[in-house]
Design a protein around this motif. Structure first.
Motif, PDB file in Angstrom:
ATOM      1  N   TYR A   1       0.828  -1.213   0.000  1.00 43.41           N
ATOM      2  CA  TYR A   1       0.000   0.000   0.000  1.00 43.41           C
ATOM      3  C   TYR A   1       0.859   1.258   0.000  1.00 43.41           C
ATOM      4  O   TYR A   1       0.452   2.305  -0.510  1.00 43.41           O
ATOM      5  CB  TYR A   1      -0.955   0.007   1.192  1.00 43.41           C
ATOM      6  N   LEU A   2       2.043   1.170   0.568  1.00 43.74           N
ATOM      7  CA  LEU A   2       2.953   2.312   0.591  1.00 43.74           C
ATOM      8  C   LEU A   2       3.354   2.739  -0.822  1.00 43.74           C
ATOM      9  O   LEU A   2       3.606   3.928  -1.062  1.00 43.74           O
ATOM     10  CB  LEU A   2       4.196   1.964   1.424  1.00 43.74           C
ATOM     11  N   LYS A   3       3.372   1.801  -1.754  1.00 43.99           N
ATOM     12  CA  LYS A   3       3.696   2.156  -3.153  1.00 43.99           C
ATOM     13  C   LYS A   3       2.715   3.194  -3.683  1.00 43.99           C
ATOM     14  O   LYS A   3       3.115   4.135  -4.372  1.00 43.99           O
ATOM     15  CB  LYS A   3       3.678   0.908  -4.038  1.00 43.99           C
ATOM     16  N   ASP A   4       1.423   3.032  -3.367  1.00 41.21           N
ATOM     17  CA  ASP A   4       0.425   4.021  -3.796  1.00 41.21           C
ATOM     18  C   ASP A   4       0.701   5.378  -3.146  1.00 41.21           C
ATOM     19  O   ASP A   4       0.592   6.418  -3.792  1.00 41.21           O
ATOM     20  CB  ASP A   4      -0.992   3.566  -3.431  1.00 41.21           C
ATOM     21  N   VAL A   5       1.050   5.353  -1.875  1.00 48.16           N
ATOM     22  CA  VAL A   5       1.351   6.585  -1.148  1.00 48.16           C
ATOM     23  C   VAL A   5       2.520   7.303  -1.829  1.00 48.16           C
ATOM     24  O   VAL A   5       2.476   8.517  -2.065  1.00 48.16           O
ATOM     25  CB  VAL A   5       1.696   6.295   0.333  1.00 48.16           C
ATOM     26  N   GLN A   6       3.557   6.554  -2.157  1.00 51.07           N
ATOM     27  CA  GLN A   6       4.742   7.147  -2.781  1.00 51.07           C
ATOM     28  C   GLN A   6       4.434   7.696  -4.172  1.00 51.07           C
ATOM     29  O   GLN A   6       4.916   8.771  -4.540  1.00 51.07           O
ATOM     30  CB  GLN A   6       5.868   6.121  -2.834  1.00 51.07           C
ATOM     31  N   ASP A   7       3.613   6.966  -4.934  1.00 52.51           N
ATOM     32  CA  ASP A   7       3.226   7.456  -6.270  1.00 52.51           C
ATOM     33  C   ASP A   7       2.446   8.762  -6.169  1.00 52.51           C
ATOM     34  O   ASP A   7       2.698   9.707  -6.918  1.00 52.51           O
ATOM     35  CB  ASP A   7       2.381   6.411  -7.006  1.00 52.51           C
ATOM     36  N   ILE A   8       1.498   8.808  -5.241  1.00 52.72           N
ATOM     37  CA  ILE A   8       0.706  10.024  -5.057  1.00 52.72           C
ATOM     38  C   ILE A   8       1.590  11.152  -4.539  1.00 52.72           C
ATOM     39  O   ILE A   8       1.462  12.307  -4.964  1.00 52.72           O
ATOM     40  CB  ILE A   8      -0.491   9.766  -4.112  1.00 52.72           C
ATOM     41  N   GLY A   9       2.516  10.818  -3.636  1.00 52.36           N
ATOM     42  CA  GLY A   9       3.446  11.823  -3.111  1.00 52.36           C
ATOM     43  C   GLY A   9       4.283  12.459  -4.206  1.00 52.36           C
ATOM     44  O   GLY A   9       4.502  13.680  -4.197  1.00 52.36           O
ATOM     45  N   ALA A  10       4.738  11.656  -5.157  1.00 55.46           N
ATOM     46  CA  ALA A  10       5.519  12.198  -6.275  1.00 55.46           C
ATOM     47  C   ALA A  10       4.670  13.136  -7.122  1.00 55.46           C
ATOM     48  O   ALA A  10       5.130  14.210  -7.544  1.00 55.46           O
ATOM     49  CB  ALA A  10       6.062  11.049  -7.127  1.00 55.46           C
ATOM     50  N   LYS A  11       3.416  12.756  -7.366  1.00 55.34           N
ATOM     51  CA  LYS A  11       2.503  13.624  -8.133  1.00 55.34           C
ATOM     52  C   LYS A  11       2.202  14.899  -7.358  1.00 55.34           C
ATOM     53  O   LYS A  11       2.088  15.983  -7.944  1.00 55.34           O
ATOM     54  CB  LYS A  11       1.203  12.886  -8.448  1.00 55.34           C
ATOM     55  N   LEU A  12       2.067  14.767  -6.060  1.00 55.88           N
ATOM     56  CA  LEU A  12       1.789  15.921  -5.197  1.00 55.88           C
ATOM     57  C   LEU A  12       2.936  16.920  -5.255  1.00 55.88           C
ATOM     58  O   LEU A  12       2.711  18.137  -5.357  1.00 55.88           O
ATOM     59  CB  LEU A  12       1.563  15.430  -3.761  1.00 55.88           C
ATOM     60  N   ASN A  13       4.155  16.425  -5.222  1.00 55.27           N
ATOM     61  CA  ASN A  13       5.320  17.307  -5.317  1.00 55.27           C
ATOM     62  C   ASN A  13       5.371  18.017  -6.663  1.00 55.27           C
ATOM     63  O   ASN A  13       5.786  19.170  -6.742  1.00 55.27           O
ATOM     64  CB  ASN A  13       6.615  16.527  -5.086  1.00 55.27           C
ATOM     65  N   ALA A  14       4.938  17.326  -7.713  1.00 54.49           N
ATOM     66  CA  ALA A  14       4.957  17.916  -9.052  1.00 54.49           C
ATOM     67  C   ALA A  14       3.823  18.925  -9.253  1.00 54.49           C
ATOM     68  O   ALA A  14       3.889  19.747 -10.158  1.00 54.49           O
ATOM     69  CB  ALA A  14       4.869  16.813 -10.115  1.00 54.49           C
ATOM     70  N   ALA A  15       2.794  18.877  -8.414  1.00 54.17           N
ATOM     71  CA  ALA A  15       1.623  19.742  -8.582  1.00 54.17           C
ATOM     72  C   ALA A  15       1.600  20.897  -7.582  1.00 54.17           C
ATOM     73  O   ALA A  15       0.523  21.402  -7.247  1.00 54.17           O
ATOM     74  CB  ALA A  15       0.354  18.906  -8.452  1.00 54.17           C
ATOM     75  N   GLN A  16       2.747  21.331  -7.131  1.00 56.08           N
ATOM     76  CA  GLN A  16       2.808  22.398  -6.127  1.00 56.08           C
ATOM     77  C   GLN A  16       2.144  23.687  -6.606  1.00 56.08           C
ATOM     78  O   GLN A  16       1.528  24.406  -5.816  1.00 56.08           O
ATOM     79  CB  GLN A  16       4.267  22.682  -5.742  1.00 56.08           C
ATOM     80  N   SER A  17       2.258  24.002  -7.881  1.00 57.23           N
ATOM     81  CA  SER A  17       1.734  25.278  -8.384  1.00 57.23           C
ATOM     82  C   SER A  17       0.241  25.235  -8.727  1.00 57.23           C
ATOM     83  O   SER A  17      -0.381  26.275  -8.897  1.00 57.23           O
ATOM     84  CB  SER A  17       2.532  25.718  -9.619  1.00 57.23           C
ATOM     85  N   ASP A  18      -0.344  24.064  -8.808  1.00 60.08           N
ATOM     86  CA  ASP A  18      -1.768  23.921  -9.138  1.00 60.08           C
ATOM     87  C   ASP A  18      -2.550  23.656  -7.854  1.00 60.08           C
ATOM     88  O   ASP A  18      -2.585  22.530  -7.337  1.00 60.08           O
ATOM     89  CB  ASP A  18      -1.942  22.765 -10.135  1.00 60.08           C
TER      90      ASP A  18
END
Length: 198
Positions: free
Chosen positions: A109-126
């Protein structure tokens, strides 16, 4: 017409009986499955395991749990996380104190957390996307945490503890972080590290 019905019924009966396996046949395949695993022949073990799955109910309860854990592990090692989770969940539901399955689930389940975390870091400006991903991150983290906490309580590692603390920090859950040690202590009271195969 009656002759056609009899022929059709015979074909159907033959198909059903060839699909159904006796308990002895399932146990023989289970023996071969374990032998293939011991011989480190993962491909053969995975094939045999997939043959056993539809008839796993013919295995004794403890044997079935061992099988579910083993096939889950094979699926995980084969990169089939969704199938691995399905079988680890069966083990965790039947034996919630078996922390080995809990750890496997937590890290999957942590893999999903890490994938979302990477997307979250990339979406800082939105802003809108950031809010949406933050909600998804929290949901995914809350899914992984119970499994990681049980694993940490029963078999503490610095890595797992660090991950748990990081999840609480990233979710902004200061209360969860503050009460972690007390909850781990409670969870550590009932730990199972081996499944009985008998």
């Amino acid at each position: 017409m009656l002759k056609k019905i009899v022929v059709l019924f015979s074909i159907l009966l033959a198909a059903v009986t060839t699909q159904a396996q006796t308990a002895d046949e399932v146990y023989n395949k289970y023996f071969d499955f374990n032998k293939a695993r011991m011989d480190q022949n993962s491909d053969l073990a995975l094939t045999l395991g997939q043959d056993i799955i539809p008839n796993a109910d013919k295995l004794k309860a403890n044997t079935r749990l061992n099988f579910y854990y083993a096939i889950g592990n094979l699926f995980e090692n084969d990169g089939q996380s969704v199938k691995a989770i399905e079988f680890y969940q069966k083990v965790a539901a039947a034996m919630p104190d078996y922390y080995v399955a809990q750890r496997a689930l937590g890290y999957l389940y942590l893999k999903d957390v890490q994938d979302i975390g990477a997307k979250l870091n990339a979406a800082q400006s939105d802003i809108n996307e950031n809010k949406r991903l933050t909600r998804l991150y929290t949901i995914a983290a809350k899914k992984a945490l119970p499994y990681l906490k049980k694993a940490q309580a029963c078999d503490p590692t610095d890595e797992t503890l660090s991950i748990i603390k990081s999840l609480y920090k990233n979710m902004g859950d200061t209360q969860g972080a503050a009460t972690l040690n007390a909850r781990l202590k409670v969870l550590s009271k009932n730990c199972v590290d081996l499944l009985d195969d008998k």
